[in-house]
Design an enzyme around this catalytic site. Structure first.
Site, PDB file in Angstrom:
ATOM      1  N   ARG A 118     -21.415 -76.644  56.103  1.00 34.43           N
ATOM      2  CA  ARG A 118     -20.864 -76.625  57.626  1.00 34.43           C
ATOM      3  C   ARG A 118     -20.372 -78.058  57.851  1.00 34.43           C
ATOM      4  O   ARG A 118     -19.376 -78.178  58.772  1.00 34.43           O
ATOM      5  CB  ARG A 118     -22.012 -76.380  58.345  1.00 34.43           C
TER       6      ARG A 118
ATOM      7  N   TYR B   9      -3.598 -73.123  79.412  1.00 36.05           N
ATOM      8  CA  TYR B   9      -3.687 -71.827  78.535  1.00 36.05           C
ATOM      9  C   TYR B   9      -4.835 -71.001  79.285  1.00 36.05           C
ATOM     10  O   TYR B   9      -5.924 -71.341  79.641  1.00 36.05           O
ATOM     11  CB  TYR B   9      -4.174 -72.132  77.256  1.00 36.05           C
TER      12      TYR B   9
ATOM     13  N   ASP C 257      -4.245 -80.649  75.310  1.00 37.35           N
ATOM     14  CA  ASP C 257      -3.937 -79.825  74.702  1.00 37.35           C
ATOM     15  C   ASP C 257      -2.610 -80.170  74.422  1.00 37.35           C
ATOM     16  O   ASP C 257      -1.611 -79.988  74.879  1.00 37.35           O
ATOM     17  CB  ASP C 257      -3.984 -78.480  75.340  1.00 37.35           C
TER      18      ASP C 257
ATOM     19  N   LYS D 128      -1.012 -72.294  65.233  1.00 43.60           N
ATOM     20  CA  LYS D 128       0.485 -72.389  65.547  1.00 43.60           C
ATOM     21  C   LYS D 128       1.234 -73.090  64.582  1.00 43.60           C
ATOM     22  O   LYS D 128       1.643 -72.853  63.400  1.00 43.60           O
ATOM     23  CB  LYS D 128       0.621 -72.771  67.253  1.00 43.60           C
TER      24      LYS D 128
END
Length: 392
Positions: free
Chosen positions: A55, A108, A180, A205
């Site tokens: 992890r 968003y 962002d 993206k």
């Protein structure tokens, strides 16, 4: 080093590549040790790119983290299984019950839902603010304001924020500045040079670029990196090395892809600007886009994502426009090689702090890597369908 050269070399330190061009995919959950001394060393250095437990990451993750820091700046990069996870966990790493945050009104949509439905439940208050507020942001800062969140350009309506001014005022009040930064892909806007403390991206993206991986990143300054890193780890955030390998591969073509997205989008946007059916084109590089002056001052380029507003529409006509598209597909997200189209006919539900500037449908386009003339033809046919329906 020039940005394009940096893109090619980012994250390719020999300790990760081990003599080959690309960092290999290293999968692991349990990491085993041959001695107590080795195990103690791993425990002591578990936050510093040392094999400790799956992890925490493997060399594939460490290479990608290095690449993102080299591209955006900052001290360290936390990794998440999606862009939404990056946003929510970055915020959660720094707030507690009784805190207040300022959230840009054009954020968003899932970020808004998180603030209203999760943070509120935990006793964190959110105030939404106009993206063009500039220095007036100071009037909204309270004694318990912990952070100010920006998204520039804003979702759907593309307002560009005055990031340096907001960041300067935020720091005067000891507030963390989160951004962002997905639209710039960390290439066309330098977050840390403009006062940002934590730069967040949906690497899903443009970083990945092929619409086949969910991934999020948050790059932080030296001051905030340890807290972001440890809190994200405690929240169980981790990512697949296979996905990270694809993201590293995506980075190598990021520069050339963005240039082509930009070129194609500008051609389509200029054509739309000439159409009688279009009220306004909301592309940050156009003067018609709110905050265009900040784009000109702070950004070094644009991409394939922009919006336009129709002069007239109704549900039937809008459906006629959308349903007959050939090259444009309807789908969420953006940043891949393909062109996408989405319509929003009710901006009021997504805005609480600003007047809704547009009373007709706002169409968001992602211009992909197809020939722009084919995309223009597709849109032209769609606008003819729209007109025909409105005239009935």
């Amino acid at each position: 080093m020039k940005k394009q050269t940096q893109i090619i070399n980012a994250g390719r330190d020999s300790k990760w590549t081990r003599g080959v061009v690309n960092p290999p995919v290293e999968r692991a959950s349990t990491v085993v040790f041959d001695s107590v001394k080795e195990m103690k060393h791993a425990i002591a250095n578990r936050g510093n790119q040392t094999l400790f437990y799956g992890r925490r990451g493997t060399s594939t993750a460490f290479a990608f983290q290095d690449a993102m820091v080299e591209l955006e700046g900052g001290e360290g990069c936390a990794l998440y299984p999606s862009g939404t996870a990056a946003i929510t966990n970055a915020i959660l790493a720094f707030v507690k019950a009784g805190d207040h945050i300022l959230m840009v009104d054009t954020t968003y949509e899932p970020t808004r839902d998180f603030c209203d439905n999760v943070l509120a439940k935990f006793g964190v208050e959110t105030t939404y603010y106009d993206p063009l507020i500039g220095e007036e942001i100071e009037s909204l800062i309270k004694d318990n304001t912990r952070l100010i969140f920006l998204e520039s350009p804003g979702s759907i309506t593309m307002e560009v924020q005055d990031v340096p001014t907001i960041a300067k005022i935020a720091h005067q009040h000891d507030c963390i500045v989160m951004l962002d930064n997905t639209w710039s892909a960390g290439i066309y806007f330098d977050p840390f040079a403009h006062g940002v403390d934590i730069s967040i991206q949906a690497a899903t993206k443009y970083i990945v670029g092929h619409s086949d991986v969910m991934l999020g990143t948050a790059v932080a300054t030296e001051k905030y990196w340890p807290q972001l890193r440890e809190n994200s780890y405690l929240m169980g955030q981790c990512t697949s090395p296979d996905d990270l390998y694809l993201a590293l591969r995506g980075i190598r073509t990021l520069g050339v892809r963005l240039k082509q997205h930009q070129e194609n989008a500008l051609k389509v946007a200029r054509w739309l600007e000439s159409r009688d059916e279009v009220d306004v084109v909301l592309h940050p590089a156009f003067e018609s886009c709110p905050g265009h002056e900040f784009f000109t001052r702070d950004f070094t380029g644009s991409n394939g994502l922009f919006s336009f507003v129709l002069k007239d529409s109704n549900t039937k006509a809008l459906n006629e426009f959308l349903d007959g598209m050939h090259h444009f597909k309807m789908g969420f997200s953006w940043g891949g090689f393909e062109s996408l189209i989405l319509a929003n006919n009710n901006m009021a539900r997504l805005r609480t702090a600003t007047d809704v500037r547009y009373n007709t449908a706002v169409i968001r386009l992602h211009i992909g890597l197809e020939d722009p003339d084919d995309l223009i033809e597709d849109l032209a046919q769609g606008l003819e369908r729209l007109k025909a329906s409105l005239s009935q």
